[in-house]
Design a protein around this motif. Sequence first.
Motif, mmCIF file in Angstrom:
data_model
loop_
_atom_site.group_PDB
_atom_site.id
_atom_site.type_symbol
_atom_site.label_atom_id
_atom_site.label_comp_id
_atom_site.label_asym_id
_atom_site.label_seq_id
_atom_site.Cartn_x
_atom_site.Cartn_y
_atom_site.Cartn_z
ATOM 1 N N SER A 295 0.940 -1.244 0.303
ATOM 2 C CA SER A 295 0.075 -0.065 0.164
ATOM 3 C C SER A 295 0.968 1.213 0.002
ATOM 4 O O SER A 295 1.796 1.265 0.361
ATOM 5 C CB SER A 295 -1.036 0.305 1.043
ATOM 6 N N ARG B 21 -9.443 -0.974 -4.720
ATOM 7 C CA ARG B 21 -8.397 -0.951 -3.998
ATOM 8 C C ARG B 21 -8.221 0.258 -4.229
ATOM 9 O O ARG B 21 -7.053 0.635 -3.118
ATOM 10 C CB ARG B 21 -7.172 -1.365 -5.686
ATOM 11 N N THR C 237 -4.270 0.533 -2.410
ATOM 12 C CA THR C 237 -4.143 -0.816 -1.541
ATOM 13 C C THR C 237 -3.813 -2.189 -2.742
ATOM 14 O O THR C 237 -4.571 -1.829 -4.173
ATOM 15 C CB THR C 237 -5.167 -1.105 0.110
ATOM 16 N N SER C 238 -3.532 -3.209 -1.822
ATOM 17 C CA SER C 238 -3.174 -4.359 -3.182
ATOM 18 C C SER C 238 -2.620 -3.916 -4.728
ATOM 19 O O SER C 238 -2.897 -4.412 -5.573
ATOM 20 C CB SER C 238 -4.719 -5.370 -3.606
ATOM 21 N N LYS D 230 -0.149 -3.470 -7.854
ATOM 22 C CA LYS D 230 0.000 -4.693 -8.359
ATOM 23 C C LYS D 230 1.330 -3.527 -9.353
ATOM 24 O O LYS D 230 0.649 -2.635 -9.888
ATOM 25 C CB LYS D 230 -1.465 -4.516 -10.384
ATOM 26 N N ASP E 293 0.190 -1.219 -11.851
ATOM 27 C CA ASP E 293 -0.224 0.278 -10.958
ATOM 28 C C ASP E 293 0.989 0.807 -11.431
ATOM 29 O O ASP E 293 1.445 1.809 -10.351
ATOM 30 C CB ASP E 293 -0.617 -0.177 -10.034
#
Length: 121
Positions: free
Chosen positions: A17, A64, A81-82, A84, A87
């Motif tokens: 995060s 997310r 958050t979460s 990848k 991103d």
Amino acid sequence: QVQLVESGGGLVQAGGSLRLSCAASGRTFSDYAMGWFRQAPGKEREFVASISWNTRYADSVKGRFTVSRDNAKNTVYLQMTSLKPEDTAVYYCAASPVVAGPTDPSWYLYWGQGTQVTVSS
């Protein structure tokens, strides 16, 4: 004129995060819808989220990411958050006089300098 300064980017592992902040100065912050955009190398700038009287999210981040603002502090946030690897991008905040919080970057008048977010796999 509105000046925008992003902070909070960095390197994070997938699943981690980060919280981005965008501090505004100049004209009345609460008059503007605020948006977050991102641009990965070789790709066009894309909408991530916006906040005005409502919030809007790109499908790729829905569930997310959370956008919020504190008008007393003239600051908008993007809680991610979460995360990848996809991103990974430079993230920009922007201010728009269009109250609906548009997704089209051409409706935004003021932009920050961007902050790099890198998500490692």
